[in-house]
Design an enzyme around this catalytic site. Sequence first.
Site, mmCIF file in Angstrom:
data_model
loop_
_atom_site.group_PDB
_atom_site.id
_atom_site.type_symbol
_atom_site.label_atom_id
_atom_site.label_comp_id
_atom_site.label_asym_id
_atom_site.label_seq_id
_atom_site.Cartn_x
_atom_site.Cartn_y
_atom_site.Cartn_z
ATOM 1 N N HIS A 187 -17.295 -29.135 1.098
ATOM 2 C CA HIS A 187 -15.443 -28.226 1.717
ATOM 3 C C HIS A 187 -14.654 -29.377 1.915
ATOM 4 C CE1 HIS A 187 -18.060 -27.693 5.455
ATOM 5 N NE2 HIS A 187 -17.635 -27.836 5.657
ATOM 6 N N HIS B 205 -13.571 -30.543 4.918
ATOM 7 C CA HIS B 205 -13.492 -30.813 6.356
ATOM 8 C C HIS B 205 -13.938 -32.214 6.374
ATOM 9 C CE1 HIS B 205 -13.982 -26.582 7.576
ATOM 10 N NE2 HIS B 205 -12.520 -26.703 7.603
ATOM 11 N N ASP C 3 -15.856 -33.848 8.299
ATOM 12 C CA ASP C 3 -16.869 -34.445 8.751
ATOM 13 C C ASP C 3 -17.703 -34.428 7.197
ATOM 14 O OD1 ASP C 3 -16.580 -32.070 9.314
ATOM 15 O OD2 ASP C 3 -18.306 -31.849 10.169
ATOM 16 N N HIS C 4 -16.921 -33.653 6.041
ATOM 17 C CA HIS C 4 -17.762 -34.062 5.497
ATOM 18 C C HIS C 4 -17.269 -34.990 4.244
ATOM 19 C CE1 HIS C 4 -20.491 -30.371 6.648
ATOM 20 N NE2 HIS C 4 -19.855 -30.290 6.862
ATOM 21 N N HIS D 67 -15.208 -20.032 4.945
ATOM 22 C CA HIS D 67 -15.683 -21.257 5.713
ATOM 23 C C HIS D 67 -14.568 -21.652 5.625
ATOM 24 C CE1 HIS D 67 -16.640 -24.049 8.691
ATOM 25 N NE2 HIS D 67 -16.628 -24.981 8.601
ATOM 26 N N ASP E 210 -21.423 -25.766 4.853
ATOM 27 C CA ASP E 210 -21.486 -24.843 6.671
ATOM 28 C C ASP E 210 -20.899 -24.054 6.052
ATOM 29 O OD1 ASP E 210 -21.498 -27.736 7.531
ATOM 30 O OD2 ASP E 210 -18.672 -27.294 7.800
ATOM 31 N N HIS F 55 -25.881 -29.107 8.963
ATOM 32 C CA HIS F 55 -25.223 -29.779 10.189
ATOM 33 C C HIS F 55 -26.604 -29.498 11.024
ATOM 34 C CE1 HIS F 55 -21.151 -30.333 10.912
ATOM 35 N NE2 HIS F 55 -20.633 -29.823 10.372
#
Length: 258
Positions: A54, A56, A58-59, A112, A135, A174
């Site tokens: 996705h 975001h 941090d991905h 999400h 996530d 995570h």
Amino acid sequence: MKIIPVPCLEDNYAYLIVDESTKKAAAVDPVEPEKVLKAAGEVGASVDCVLTTHHHWDHAGGNEKMGLQVPGIKVYGGSLDNVKGCTDQVENGTKLSLGKDIEILCLHTPCHTKGHISYYVTNQEGGDPAVFTGDTLFIAGCGKFFEGTAEQMYQSLIVTLGSLPKATRVYCGHEYTVKNLKFVLTVEPENGKVKQKLEWAETQRGTNQPTVPSTIGDEFETNTFMRVDLPEIQAKFGAKSPVEALGEVRKTKDNWKG
């Protein structure tokens, strides 16, 4: 098929999926490209493509750098997510292959984020399949409903991911397992399997070992978010349907100070 978790940032996981006969690898959410490429080098693999769950940061935040480090690399991402550095958009049902023996099926698992993709990976050589859930599904948890509804998360978790074979290994985005299981125990204090898994997870983390993978079968036993079809879980939340229960579990978790 070899799967290598690569811890990144504070609690993220990137992954390498390696086709052992050709040493071709796919990198899932390589937010820190140097770490991922180093891990590939250690097993003599070359990274062929990036699978982004996705948008975001941090991905997807390592995608552009990955493109610079591995010129011409294909970067896959969901067509409804605005994924940084994406070269090839995928949708529900898109099929990809890696090396000689690995097949990858893209599953649209929104909520999400609107375009969240989980990657279901099978190996012609046999062995249990794996799913990379970003996530959407965590071990003993699920992602916050940032861009979707309880109805969508129900479809993503229970209908889409829940219909995969029970032995499918779950690799999430995570390391939240200990905290998630502590929450589940506040909701299901009578669930012995959760107590056992929490003890195991605390031991793993105590020695800095990952708690991935879980399995789809395990999640149906120890993840309240996956158990909302059960009347006893609905009753705990005064809910009249699985979707309503899922929304209530999420609300409760969002307000939990554990």
